[in-house]
Design a protein around this motif. Structure first.
Motif, PDB file in Angstrom:
ATOM      1  N   ALA A 490    -117.634 -17.743 -86.603  1.00  0.00           N
ATOM      2  CA  ALA A 490    -118.762 -17.162 -85.875  1.00  0.00           C
ATOM      3  C   ALA A 490    -119.736 -16.455 -86.821  1.00  0.00           C
ATOM      4  O   ALA A 490    -120.956 -16.531 -86.635  1.00  0.00           O
ATOM      5  CB  ALA A 490    -118.251 -16.189 -84.811  1.00  0.00           C
ATOM      6  N   ASN A 491    -119.206 -15.753 -87.826  1.00  0.00           N
ATOM      7  CA  ASN A 491    -120.135 -15.071 -88.741  1.00  0.00           C
ATOM      8  C   ASN A 491    -120.516 -15.936 -89.939  1.00  0.00           C
ATOM      9  O   ASN A 491    -121.152 -15.473 -90.881  1.00  0.00           O
ATOM     10  CB  ASN A 491    -119.596 -13.700 -89.177  1.00  0.00           C
TER      11      ASN A 491
ATOM     12  N   ASP B  29    -113.652  -9.851 -70.176  1.00  0.00           N
ATOM     13  CA  ASP B  29    -114.835 -10.696 -70.029  1.00  0.00           C
ATOM     14  C   ASP B  29    -115.456 -11.097 -71.366  1.00  0.00           C
ATOM     15  O   ASP B  29    -116.526 -11.707 -71.391  1.00  0.00           O
ATOM     16  CB  ASP B  29    -115.880  -9.969 -69.174  1.00  0.00           C
ATOM     17  N   ALA B  30    -114.790 -10.755 -72.440  1.00  0.00           N
ATOM     18  CA  ALA B  30    -115.334 -11.104 -73.760  1.00  0.00           C
ATOM     19  C   ALA B  30    -114.996 -12.558 -74.099  1.00  0.00           C
ATOM     20  O   ALA B  30    -113.921 -13.060 -73.750  1.00  0.00           O
ATOM     21  CB  ALA B  30    -114.748 -10.177 -74.828  1.00  0.00           C
ATOM     22  N   ASP B  31    -115.920 -13.209 -74.767  1.00  0.00           N
ATOM     23  CA  ASP B  31    -115.712 -14.598 -75.180  1.00  0.00           C
ATOM     24  C   ASP B  31    -114.601 -14.653 -76.227  1.00  0.00           C
ATOM     25  O   ASP B  31    -114.677 -13.980 -77.262  1.00  0.00           O
ATOM     26  CB  ASP B  31    -117.014 -15.167 -75.760  1.00  0.00           C
ATOM     27  N   LEU B  32    -113.581 -15.436 -75.945  1.00  0.00           N
ATOM     28  CA  LEU B  32    -112.398 -15.435 -76.805  1.00  0.00           C
ATOM     29  C   LEU B  32    -112.704 -15.940 -78.211  1.00  0.00           C
ATOM     30  O   LEU B  32    -112.163 -15.442 -79.192  1.00  0.00           O
ATOM     31  CB  LEU B  32    -111.287 -16.282 -76.171  1.00  0.00           C
ATOM     32  N   ALA B  33    -113.556 -16.937 -78.290  1.00  0.00           N
ATOM     33  CA  ALA B  33    -113.883 -17.479 -79.617  1.00  0.00           C
ATOM     34  C   ALA B  33    -114.906 -16.601 -80.320  1.00  0.00           C
ATOM     35  O   ALA B  33    -114.730 -16.233 -81.482  1.00  0.00           O
ATOM     36  CB  ALA B  33    -114.405 -18.901 -79.483  1.00  0.00           C
ATOM     37  N   GLY B  34    -115.961 -16.248 -79.611  1.00  0.00           N
ATOM     38  CA  GLY B  34    -117.055 -15.519 -80.239  1.00  0.00           C
ATOM     39  C   GLY B  34    -116.697 -14.098 -80.605  1.00  0.00           C
ATOM     40  O   GLY B  34    -117.068 -13.615 -81.687  1.00  0.00           O
ATOM     41  N   VAL B  35    -115.976 -13.415 -79.724  1.00  0.00           N
ATOM     42  CA  VAL B  35    -115.688 -11.990 -79.960  1.00  0.00           C
ATOM     43  C   VAL B  35    -114.376 -11.807 -80.719  1.00  0.00           C
ATOM     44  O   VAL B  35    -114.280 -10.995 -81.636  1.00  0.00           O
ATOM     45  CB  VAL B  35    -115.647 -11.231 -78.621  1.00  0.00           C
TER      46      VAL B  35
END
Lengths: 523, 87
Positions: A490-491, B29-35
């Motif tokens: 992601a980063n 509710d956080a995006d598992l991949a993104g967060v």
């Protein structure tokens, strides 16, 4: 051993056994089963039925104008139709092009860009010459035409391209590379010689069939009569338990994940008693060996599976070389990637950079690439400059120490291969990833991705001391910059294959890497 | 969403996250991949494990269903639907 030529100038069919590919297209299999697993269940069919269906599909495709020299693209998750299209194309002497669904969009004019007669996909698409995978079922359901001529005798010559594969470059547009029949045959023959797959074996495949090597195991099953299970990526772990394969074709990231799963099961109250039991719960009770390749495997992971009673064999190869070396039950040395396979030769330049010469090269140039790309990698005879640095030991085992690009030259002229020190730092629990830089040619500076947040600076400092204690003076790390957040896709600091992007990491931490006051200093 | 299934999902998700995140600290509710940086393989492992622990047949779901489970809440809600004991 070198793969025997697969045909002569008269085009006569080579003797059975000379070419796996020619056997696969010409001879019905003697036995074996192929299974297709999804989350909602599995479906099996005898390989004889698969062969018959592939022939029927080949006739239907021929009726639609597909023939020798045409190219069929497939962009889809693993499924029976994928395998049937691949085999049908082989039986028509048509090429395939496998597109990873995670990297390509069917509407991105793939048919036009890669000269496809048809692109089959399971994704929504409206692009020209793009058809749904369900068309395969429709074609197979059509009634046979009694006047339809049989399929022609097909002979794949060693230099014929069977498929276009795409390099998994982490940046930019993937390069295309046509794989020759001779290279496929040579690899299949060499692998069969050392692993002796046979009836009773079941090879488990879950990586994308867009990767040619994953389709090898279907060819191997057809040729040698063993079973093969093709799973979707999503169903891999669930299917392993049900299928009880004897061989699992994986990559380091998969086995690292499985290792964590086994360790979690051991920690769980009421869980399995022993490492061996926990491992069998994940992989089943019939494993003969685990296959890993495509990226360097951590020594700790390899040792873990060996201790769990699941022998794991690492090898070495690139898209451009196919399989070059492989550890196997008959010749295995810890820390190496195995001995050089028959038909391959490993060469080193004065800096230890590895080149690979093949009796049957995958190709001598890329099919779709920017000007100069091919010349940077391929020699005129197909010898491939890998960019990796390594050496052969006295018994012929290859040890790969890192990328030539990752060699740091100090001001005293000493060349430092960074990977061993990076691995040493990573062996500490507080460090998830580590990359080394040398901003002033005098001092190695590490940027580490913390294993947890907030980062445990004390533990990282202890790991730095441990790594330095076992290193030669020139290889010692002077400072460690702890990244503000773990490297991730992601980063942008990890590739899709979870490898650190060195240039991006340096860009992100350049000021601190170059500031001698920054970071944790070695004591 | 059944509270016990949510707790099970939290435990199993926490076990595969790297860097680690405590079960109770996971934002549903956080995006598992993104967060949380959940990789595709770890997502597959997490869902396989949590289904087994919650006694939900993974066969209820398709590969596309898994792709749509992007948060802890959607995972727990999906499992609740097929738990046979939804309340």
């Amino acid at each position: 051993m070198t793969a025997a030529p697969t045909g002569d100038l008269t085009g006569a069919r080579p003797a059975p056994g000379c070419s796996v590919l020619n056997d696969v297209v010409s001879l019905p299999p003697a036995g074996g089963t192929i299974s297709f697993a999804r989350l909602d269940g599995a479906r099996s069919m005898p390989l004889t039925e698969l062969y018959e269906l592939s022939g029927r599909l080949a006739r239907r495709l021929r009726a639609r104008g597909i023939g020798s020299g045409d190219r069929i693209g497939v962009l889809a998750a693993n499924c029976p139709e994928w395998v049937l299209l691949d085999l049908a194309a082989l039986r028509l002497k048509a090429e395939t092009a496998g597109f990873d669904p995670g990297k390509f969009d069917p509407d991105d004019d793939l048919a036009g860009r890669y000269d496809l007669a048809l692109l089959f996909t399971d994704r929504p698409a409206t692009a020209p010459r793009t058809v749904p995978m369900t068309l395969v079922g429709d074609l197979l359901a059509e009634e046979d035409d009694p006047h339809e001529p049989p399929l022609p005798q097909v002979v794949w010559e060693p230099d014929d391209v069977t498929t276009v594969k795409f390099t998994s470059g982490s940046t930019g547009v993937p390069k295309g590379l046509g794989a020759t029949a001779g290279s496929v045959d040579a690899s299949l023959a060499a692998v069969q010689e050392i692993f002796e797959h046979k009836p009773g074996d079941d090879l488990f495949v879950f990586l994308s069939l867009s990767l040619l090597q994953q389709r090898y195991w279907v060819y191997s099953a057809l040729a040698h009569g063993h079973d093969v299970t093709i799973s979707t990526y999503e169903a891999a772990f669930a299917t392993l338990r049900r299928t009880r394969p004897t061989v699992v074709m994986g990559v380091p990231a998969f086995f690292e994940t499985a290792k964590r799963q086994i360790e979690a099961r051991l920690r769980r109250p009421g869980g399995e008693d022993t490492l061996q039991e926990a491992a069998r719960r994940v992989f089943g009770d019939r494993i003969r060996y685990l296959w890993t390749g495509s990226a360097p495997a951590a020594p700790a992971m390899l040792r873990f599976f060996d201790e769990a009673g699941l022998p794991i064999y690492e090898g070495y190869g690139l898209n451009e070389t196919c399989i070059v070396t492989k550890n196997h039950p008959g010749a295995h040395r810890e820390g190496s990637v195995g001995r050089v396979l028959p038909g391959k030769e490993v060469l080193f330049d004065e800096d230890g950079v590895i080149s690979v010469r093949s009796d049957r090269p995958v190709n001598r140039a890329y099919a779709y690439a920017a000007p100069g790309d091919s010349e940077r990698v391929f020699g005129p005879d197909g010898t491939v400059r890998t960019g990796d640095v390594g050496h052969l030991d006295e018994d012929g085992f290859l040890f790969v120490r890192g990328r030539a690009d990752d060699v740091i030259v100090l001001d005293n002229g000493k060349k430092i291969v960074v990977r061993p020190m990076e691995e040493s730092m990573r062996s500490g629990a507080a460090v998830a990833e580590c990359v080394l830089f040398c901003p002033a040619q005098t001092e190695l500076v590490a940027v580490v991705s913390p294993a947890s947040l907030p980062a445990d600076h004390a533990a990282i400092a202890r790991q730095l001391a441990r790594a330095n204690a076992s290193a030669a003076p020139d290889e010692r790390i002077g400072r460690v910059i702890v990244a503000d957040e773990p490297f991730s896709e992601a980063n942008g600091l990890l590739t899709s294959q979870f490898k650190p992007r060195r240039s991006h990491i340096l860009d992100a931490y350049r000021a601190r890497v170059h500031d001698p006051k920054e970071g944790i200093h070695a004591s | 969403m059944r509270p016990d299934i949510e707790l099970t999902a939290r435990d199993h998700l926490s076990a595969v996250l790297n860097p680690p995140v405590a079960p109770e600290a996971i934002d549903p509710d956080a995006d598992l991949a993104g967060v949380y940086g959940l990789t595709s393989l770890n997502k597959v492992l997490f869902l396989t494990e949590v289904c087994e622990a919650a006694d939900v047949d993974l066969g209820h779901f398709t590969e596309d269903d898994l792709a749509d489970m992007r948060t802890l809440r959607t995972v727990a809600e999906s499992l609740t639907l097929h738990s046979g004991k939804a309340v």
